[in-house]
Design a protein around this motif. Structure first.
Motif, PDB file in Angstrom:
ATOM      1  N   GLU A  40      55.367  18.785 -12.441  1.00 31.45           N
ATOM      2  CA  GLU A  40      54.396  17.698 -12.274  1.00 31.45           C
ATOM      3  C   GLU A  40      54.963  16.601 -11.370  1.00 31.45           C
ATOM      4  O   GLU A  40      56.165  16.315 -11.402  1.00 31.45           O
ATOM      5  CB  GLU A  40      54.038  17.082 -13.639  1.00 31.45           C
ATOM      6  N   LEU A  41      54.077  16.004 -10.591  1.00 33.78           N
ATOM      7  CA  LEU A  41      54.454  14.870  -9.746  1.00 33.78           C
ATOM      8  C   LEU A  41      53.455  13.751  -9.984  1.00 33.78           C
ATOM      9  O   LEU A  41      52.244  13.989 -10.087  1.00 33.78           O
ATOM     10  CB  LEU A  41      54.446  15.269  -8.270  1.00 33.78           C
ATOM     11  N   TYR A  42      53.952  12.515 -10.045  1.00 35.38           N
ATOM     12  CA  TYR A  42      53.107  11.351 -10.282  1.00 35.38           C
ATOM     13  C   TYR A  42      53.282  10.383  -9.114  1.00 35.38           C
ATOM     14  O   TYR A  42      54.406  10.068  -8.717  1.00 35.38           O
ATOM     15  CB  TYR A  42      53.502  10.659 -11.593  1.00 35.38           C
ATOM     16  N   TYR A  43      52.138   9.913  -8.575  1.00 36.32           N
ATOM     17  CA  TYR A  43      52.241   9.035  -7.404  1.00 36.32           C
ATOM     18  C   TYR A  43      51.022   8.118  -7.291  1.00 36.32           C
ATOM     19  O   TYR A  43      49.909   8.487  -7.662  1.00 36.32           O
ATOM     20  CB  TYR A  43      52.353   9.854  -6.113  1.00 36.32           C
ATOM     21  N   THR A  44      51.270   6.912  -6.764  1.00 36.00           N
ATOM     22  CA  THR A  44      50.207   6.003  -6.361  1.00 36.00           C
ATOM     23  C   THR A  44      50.637   5.305  -5.082  1.00 36.00           C
ATOM     24  O   THR A  44      51.827   5.024  -4.895  1.00 36.00           O
ATOM     25  CB  THR A  44      49.888   4.959  -7.439  1.00 36.00           C
ATOM     26  N   ASN A  45      49.679   5.037  -4.210  1.00 38.34           N
ATOM     27  CA  ASN A  45      50.004   4.313  -2.972  1.00 38.34           C
ATOM     28  C   ASN A  45      49.758   2.810  -3.110  1.00 38.34           C
ATOM     29  O   ASN A  45      49.849   2.071  -2.130  1.00 38.34           O
ATOM     30  CB  ASN A  45      49.222   4.874  -1.783  1.00 38.34           C
ATOM     31  N   LYS A  46      49.453   2.350  -4.315  1.00 38.66           N
ATOM     32  CA  LYS A  46      49.247   0.926  -4.551  1.00 38.66           C
ATOM     33  C   LYS A  46      50.597   0.214  -4.658  1.00 38.66           C
ATOM     34  O   LYS A  46      51.551   0.758  -5.212  1.00 38.66           O
ATOM     35  CB  LYS A  46      48.429   0.702  -5.823  1.00 38.66           C
ATOM     36  N   ARG A  47      50.639  -1.007  -4.131  1.00 36.69           N
ATOM     37  CA  ARG A  47      51.909  -1.737  -4.098  1.00 36.69           C
ATOM     38  C   ARG A  47      51.782  -3.155  -4.683  1.00 36.69           C
ATOM     39  O   ARG A  47      52.614  -4.009  -4.420  1.00 36.69           O
ATOM     40  CB  ARG A  47      52.410  -1.838  -2.649  1.00 36.69           C
ATOM     41  N   ASP A  48      50.753  -3.392  -5.476  1.00 34.10           N
ATOM     42  CA  ASP A  48      50.537  -4.737  -6.011  1.00 34.10           C
ATOM     43  C   ASP A  48      51.418  -5.050  -7.217  1.00 34.10           C
ATOM     44  O   ASP A  48      51.558  -6.201  -7.619  1.00 34.10           O
ATOM     45  CB  ASP A  48      49.064  -4.919  -6.392  1.00 34.10           C
ATOM     46  N   LYS A  49      52.034  -4.006  -7.814  1.00 33.62           N
ATOM     47  CA  LYS A  49      52.930  -4.211  -8.960  1.00 33.62           C
ATOM     48  C   LYS A  49      53.759  -2.951  -9.143  1.00 33.62           C
ATOM     49  O   LYS A  49      53.613  -1.966  -8.410  1.00 33.62           O
ATOM     50  CB  LYS A  49      52.115  -4.492 -10.233  1.00 33.62           C
ATOM     51  N   LYS A  50      54.672  -2.975 -10.120  1.00 32.76           N
ATOM     52  CA  LYS A  50      55.421  -1.778 -10.471  1.00 32.76           C
ATOM     53  C   LYS A  50      54.578  -0.932 -11.426  1.00 32.76           C
ATOM     54  O   LYS A  50      54.070  -1.429 -12.425  1.00 32.76           O
ATOM     55  CB  LYS A  50      56.748  -2.146 -11.141  1.00 32.76           C
ATOM     56  N   TYR A  51      54.445   0.355 -11.102  1.00 33.76           N
ATOM     57  CA  TYR A  51      53.628   1.257 -11.909  1.00 33.76           C
ATOM     58  C   TYR A  51      54.506   2.231 -12.690  1.00 33.76           C
ATOM     59  O   TYR A  51      55.492   2.740 -12.167  1.00 33.76           O
ATOM     60  CB  TYR A  51      52.670   2.045 -11.016  1.00 33.76           C
ATOM     61  N   SER A  52      54.125   2.483 -13.936  1.00 33.28           N
ATOM     62  CA  SER A  52      54.787   3.530 -14.725  1.00 33.28           C
ATOM     63  C   SER A  52      54.145   4.867 -14.376  1.00 33.28           C
ATOM     64  O   SER A  52      53.080   4.918 -13.759  1.00 33.28           O
ATOM     65  CB  SER A  52      54.624   3.246 -16.220  1.00 33.28           C
ATOM     66  N   TYR A  53      54.767   5.954 -14.781  1.00 33.32           N
ATOM     67  CA  TYR A  53      54.222   7.271 -14.445  1.00 33.32           C
ATOM     68  C   TYR A  53      52.833   7.470 -15.048  1.00 33.32           C
ATOM     69  O   TYR A  53      51.975   8.150 -14.480  1.00 33.32           O
ATOM     70  CB  TYR A  53      55.176   8.383 -14.878  1.00 33.32           C
ATOM     71  N   SER A  54      52.598   6.872 -16.218  1.00 33.86           N
ATOM     72  CA  SER A  54      51.299   7.040 -16.882  1.00 33.86           C
ATOM     73  C   SER A  54      50.168   6.333 -16.127  1.00 33.86           C
ATOM     74  O   SER A  54      48.996   6.635 -16.338  1.00 33.86           O
ATOM     75  CB  SER A  54      51.358   6.510 -18.316  1.00 33.86           C
ATOM     76  N   GLU A  55      50.527   5.408 -15.238  1.00 32.44           N
ATOM     77  CA  GLU A  55      49.524   4.688 -14.450  1.00 32.44           C
ATOM     78  C   GLU A  55      49.303   5.321 -13.073  1.00 32.44           C
ATOM     79  O   GLU A  55      48.437   4.895 -12.323  1.00 32.44           O
ATOM     80  CB  GLU A  55      49.956   3.233 -14.262  1.00 32.44           C
TER      81      GLU A  55
END
Length: 550
Positions: free
Chosen positions: A138-153
């Protein structure tokens, strides 16, 4: 003094106004110096040249890119660079001079893959080497940079192929920024992180989700501001003189009704596989009229080779043209001369029939490095995938437009695949590909459709894309050029301008860019007004001065 300032302002205004109304087509030159150090070019057993793929990507962010095999490294070599990318495919990067220089390096470091255990032995960074893993699913990713994201987000993706991943431990989480996570289904590890001047990416290939995450992270590594909204194009593939013109028109009518511009991959000649006779499109007026009909409905032509085959007994549209498909090897010919000859014949046939291509696509995307360099002389725009190897046929689908690279002036990538009616999962593959590509900021995505298929399959793909509210790319709206001999074709803002051809062809088909002409007229009028006003102002000032002296 005040009058002088006002006069200077008026002159400056007129100059600035003129400059703003003329379009500048050259890309901004990025001067950061980039070095890529690697231990090998491809994964054992695979033909894909990952070093070449990354090099093409890096040219998109810098005009000064070098690459170096670790075996050729000499002490102090990295000191003249601003960015160092380290690619560890096997992890054989334990060269003491290099590791020491890298430890003292003040610029940005991006380490990809294996071998980082040699670099993290010191306490400089808040991360440490853990171990290698091959059971990541599994890979978890977001391109949002407004805050630090956990894998669940983050968005969750499944990794189908078994791949080697390097895992790290984080010592102090508040000092480490994790951009992507990976998991074996039980435990979670950082896939991509940043700590001080070090960026780390656990693994990479050149044609999957891992590659797209890396492509998106390059925007952060190079501090590039880019819009999130992407583009999608639809390309009608392998359009040659023996295609059903009624089907071509039906496709154009449908896409026009849906307000979707599209690309026409034109093969201007068709070879009889039995006799070898070349049927040029000039012999088929009905086909020529169909192409012009498609253009009027929003289509833009690109040249898709000349005959799309190079071996007797092979059908045009199915065979290779710039590659030995039988032996899966480069053609044993002067490829530069071959490319020139085929492009010259193809363009001549098009221009003779008042059809003006704005780009090129190699048949099956198969062509070697020398061929790319030759094409780059004649076309501003290449549409398709990139063949990274000069030894075997293999391609890479980039997730966004590349500009001013080693191989391309501009590459518009096809990365969604094509509609294959023999594959019951064809739409699922297109959807999966779009889901991955569209997570990359500023993406450009493209798919192609063969016109001999039932149009219902195209409608399914279009409906899916429209549900995702994509923006469809219109190639004519962009600046493109084609130059070969006396043939010069330009496009911008939906207008095509042709130069260097006979008046017989030129006068009847050349589209005049009225907007540009209006802009020039406005510039002249405003400039004359500013100059006249300035002259009057100076004369009045002198009259007032004379009155004062009297």
């Amino acid at each position: 003094m005040m009058y002088k300032k006002i006069g200077f302002f008026l002159i400056a205004f007129s100059i600035i106004f003129v400059n703003f109304n003329y379009k500048v087509y050259g890309e901004k030159i990025k001067t950061a110096k980039v070095l890529m150090v690697y231990d090998r070019e491809n994964v054992f057993g695979y033909q894909d040249n990952i070093v070449n793929c990354i090099e093409e990507l890096l040219y998109n962010f810098s005009s000064k890119v070098d690459k170096l095999d670790i075996e050729e490294y000499n002490k102090g070599y990295i000191n003249k660079y601003d960015y160092i990318f380290v690619l560890g495919i096997e992890g054989k990067l334990n060269k003491s001079d290099f590791i020491q220089d890298l430890f003292n390096f003040k610029g940005k470091i991006c380490w990809i893959g294996k071998g980082i255990n040699y670099f993290l032995n010191d306490k400089k960074y808040e991360v440490s080497y853990f171990r290698e893993k091959t059971d990541i699913t599994e890979l978890y990713y977001t391109n949002k940079r407004d805050k630090k994201y956990s894998y669940s987000e983050m968005k969750k993706f499944f990794i189908g192929d078994k791949w080697n991943f390097t895992t790290l431990n984080i010592k102090q989480s508040e000092k480490v920024e994790v951009f992507s996570y990976m998991s074996d289904g039980t435990n979670y590890y950082p896939f991509a992180l940043k700590n001080k001047n070090l960026w780390y990416i656990s693994s990479i290939d050149d044609n999957s989700l891992l590659f797209y995450v890396f492509c998106d992270l390059l925007n952060d590594i190079f501090d590039t501001k880019i819009e999130d909204k992407g583009n999608v194009f639809i390309r009608i593939e392998d359009v040659h003189p023996f295609r059903d013109t009624n089907k071509l028109k039906a496709i154009a009518d449908y896409l026009y009704k849906e307000n979707i511009p599209f690309i026409i991959a034109l093969i201007p000649a068709y070879v009889n596989k039995e006799t070898g006779y070349i049927n040029n499109m000039s012999q088929n007026k009905e086909f020529i009229n169909a192409i012009k009909y498609m253009e009027n409905k929003g289509g833009t032509v690109i040249l898709h080779g000349y005959i799309h085959q190079n071996r007797k007994g092979t059908v045009s549209g199915e065979g290779f043209e710039f590659w030995d498909g039988y032996n899966d090897a480069p053609l044993n010919v002067n490829i530069e001369k071959l490319v020139y000859d085929k492009v010259e014949k193809g363009l001549t046939e098009c221009v003779k029939n008042k059809i003006y291509p704005l780009g090129f696509e190699a048949p099956h995307y198969a062509i070697d490095e020398k061929g790319y360099k030759e094409l780059k002389k004649y076309f501003s725009t290449y549409v398709g995938q990139y063949q990274s190897s000069n030894k075997k046929f293999t391609t890479t689908a980039f997730p966004y437009v590349l500009r001013n690279t080693k191989s391309f002036n501009k590459l518009i990538p096809e990365n969604l695949g094509y509609i294959d009616i023999d594959d019951p999962l064809t739409m699922n593959r297109i959807k999966e590909n779009f889901e991955q590509v569209s997570m990359v900021r500023g993406y450009t995505a493209g798919l192609f459709f063969h016109p001999y298929l039932d149009i219902k399959y195209l409608k399914r793909a279009v409906n899916y894309l429209k549900q995702n509210e994509v923006r469809f790319l219109d190639l004519k709206q962009e600046h493109n050029w084609v130059m070969l001999g006396n043939i010069k074709i330009y496009s911008d803002n939906g207008n095509i301008t042709v130069e260097g051809i006979s008046n017989k062809n030129k006068d009847s088909v050349k589209k005049i860019n009225y907007i540009s002409k209006i802009n020039i007229m406005v510039i002249i009028i405003v400039s004359i007004f500013c100059i006249t006003f300035l002259i009057i102002f100076i004369k009045l000032k002198r009259i007032d001065k004379n009155k004062f002296l009297r």
